[in-house]
Write a protein that holds these residues in place. Sequence first.
Motif, short mmCIF file in Angstrom:
data_model
loop_
_atom_site.label_atom_id
_atom_site.label_comp_id
_atom_site.label_asym_id
_atom_site.label_seq_id
_atom_site.Cartn_x
_atom_site.Cartn_y
_atom_site.Cartn_z
N GLY A 15 47.26 -7.12 33.10
CA GLY A 15 47.82 -6.99 31.76
C GLY A 15 49.17 -6.31 31.72
N GLU A 16 49.35 -5.29 32.56
CA GLU A 16 50.62 -4.56 32.55
C GLU A 16 51.76 -5.44 33.07
N VAL A 17 51.44 -6.37 33.97
CA VAL A 17 52.47 -7.29 34.48
C VAL A 17 52.87 -8.28 33.40
N LEU A 18 51.89 -8.79 32.68
CA LEU A 18 52.17 -9.72 31.58
C LEU A 18 53.06 -9.06 30.53
N GLU A 19 52.74 -7.83 30.20
CA GLU A 19 53.50 -7.11 29.17
C GLU A 19 54.92 -6.81 29.64
N GLU A 20 55.03 -6.37 30.88
CA GLU A 20 56.35 -6.01 31.42
C GLU A 20 57.31 -7.19 31.41
N HIS A 21 56.79 -8.37 31.73
CA HIS A 21 57.64 -9.54 31.88
C HIS A 21 57.61 -10.48 30.68
N GLY A 22 56.86 -10.14 29.65
CA GLY A 22 56.82 -10.98 28.46
C GLY A 22 56.24 -12.36 28.71
N ILE A 23 55.25 -12.44 29.58
CA ILE A 23 54.63 -13.72 29.93
C ILE A 23 53.53 -14.06 28.94
N GLU A 24 53.54 -15.28 28.45
CA GLU A 24 52.54 -15.75 27.48
C GLU A 24 51.40 -16.44 28.22
N VAL A 25 50.16 -16.11 27.85
CA VAL A 25 48.99 -16.68 28.51
C VAL A 25 48.18 -17.53 27.54
N VAL A 26 47.91 -18.76 27.93
CA VAL A 26 47.02 -19.64 27.17
C VAL A 26 45.67 -19.63 27.89
N PRO A 27 44.60 -19.18 27.23
CA PRO A 27 43.33 -19.03 27.94
C PRO A 27 42.52 -20.32 28.06
N LEU A 28 41.79 -20.43 29.16
CA LEU A 28 40.77 -21.46 29.29
C LEU A 28 39.49 -20.95 28.66
N HIS A 29 38.49 -21.82 28.59
CA HIS A 29 37.21 -21.45 27.99
C HIS A 29 36.09 -21.53 29.02
N VAL A 30 35.08 -20.71 28.83
CA VAL A 30 33.88 -20.76 29.66
C VAL A 30 32.68 -20.78 28.74
N VAL A 31 31.73 -21.65 29.05
CA VAL A 31 30.52 -21.80 28.24
C VAL A 31 29.34 -21.25 29.03
N VAL A 32 28.70 -20.23 28.51
CA VAL A 32 27.57 -19.58 29.18
C VAL A 32 26.32 -19.82 28.35
N GLY A 33 25.39 -20.56 28.91
CA GLY A 33 24.15 -20.84 28.20
C GLY A 33 24.37 -21.52 26.87
N GLY A 34 25.37 -22.39 26.81
CA GLY A 34 25.65 -23.14 25.58
C GLY A 34 26.56 -22.45 24.60
N ARG A 35 26.98 -21.23 24.88
CA ARG A 35 27.85 -20.49 23.97
C ARG A 35 29.27 -20.44 24.52
N ASP A 36 30.23 -20.84 23.70
CA ASP A 36 31.63 -20.92 24.13
C ASP A 36 32.29 -19.55 24.05
N HIS A 37 33.08 -19.26 25.10
CA HIS A 37 33.82 -18.00 25.15
C HIS A 37 35.26 -18.28 25.57
N VAL A 38 36.15 -17.39 25.19
CA VAL A 38 37.56 -17.49 25.58
C VAL A 38 37.80 -16.53 26.73
N GLU A 39 38.30 -17.05 27.85
CA GLU A 39 38.51 -16.20 29.02
C GLU A 39 39.50 -15.09 28.70
N GLY A 40 39.12 -13.89 29.13
CA GLY A 40 39.98 -12.74 28.94
C GLY A 40 39.85 -12.08 27.58
N ARG A 41 39.02 -12.65 26.71
CA ARG A 41 38.89 -12.08 25.37
C ARG A 41 37.46 -11.65 25.05
N ASP A 42 36.51 -12.56 25.23
CA ASP A 42 35.15 -12.21 24.80
C ASP A 42 34.08 -12.54 25.84
N VAL A 43 34.48 -12.65 27.11
CA VAL A 43 33.49 -12.80 28.17
C VAL A 43 34.07 -12.18 29.44
N SER A 44 33.24 -11.44 30.16
CA SER A 44 33.69 -10.77 31.37
C SER A 44 33.24 -11.53 32.61
#
Length: 298
Positions: A15-44
């Motif tokens: 995260g500190e590298v992204l912030e330092e360089h102003g890099i924008e991240v578009v997340p992929l998704h992961v589905v666990v047991g039928g429930r959709d999650h956004v990588e980096g936001r609501d699933v570890s």
Amino acid sequence: MTTRIVTDSTAYLPGEVLEEHGIEVVPLHVVVGGRDHVEGRDVSAERVAAALREYTIVTTSRPTPQVFAETYQRLADEGATAIVSIHLSSQMSGTVEAARLAAAEAPVPVEVVDSETIGMAMGFAVVAAAEAAAGGADVTAILDAVRSRLQSSGVLFYVDTLEHLRRGGRIGAASALLGSALAIKPILAVRGGRIVPVEKVRTSARAVARIEAMVVEQVEQGGLAVDIAVHHLDAPVRADQIASQLRTMVPGSPTVLVVELGAVVGAHVGPGTVAIAVSPRPGDPLPDRPSPGEVSGS
């Protein structure tokens, strides 16, 4: 001109590298047991590792073209006059395709790069792009910096089992190892955008030692200073040990980052995986090794 850099969540940049360089991240998704999650936001990664151990179905999906379109529009609204968008291998995901569909309709020129790799092998190239952009380089020079990094970068990895790669359809040429999967520990690599087998050994300790030796060989043959990242999924002790070894074994005493794999890649490789990303720095030769007399101080 102001050029902004976009990547996706599988670069696993801290995260500190992204912030330092102003890099924008578009997340992929992961589905666990039928429930959709956004990588980096609501699933570890830990949640994914636990689900895999429990044989819960885990799948992944690319960002939609609309998400990319919204990202490109927002960056243009913020003042970007051009965008360089760098993403994981098109052989592993449709993310590049989604980015290109959005780029065709973007309000500013967007160059989409298929990195043909993943993780910090891509992440180091993304940082090189951001540094070039911050230095005032034009899009052509930024793309040259990215491709120069990607051309010589690589990923080697060890997985406890090939089962997760098989389930996710990402195993590629490594499928040849399945027949003896119980008897061997595979060393794999990402080459040409695909996962391929490199060697087979009998124990995890031998696999790790062999990967470390291969990294040293690669650096010595390349003759350039390198950036290194050790990725892992639910194997922090092993990753820390490898990083410590590489800091002393690799010529030039490089900084070695330890970066946990995120949910998306973790879903395909499984718990216990360790990967080493090596990214040579063009134009930065390895320092000469000191002679024995210099080491002893005589």
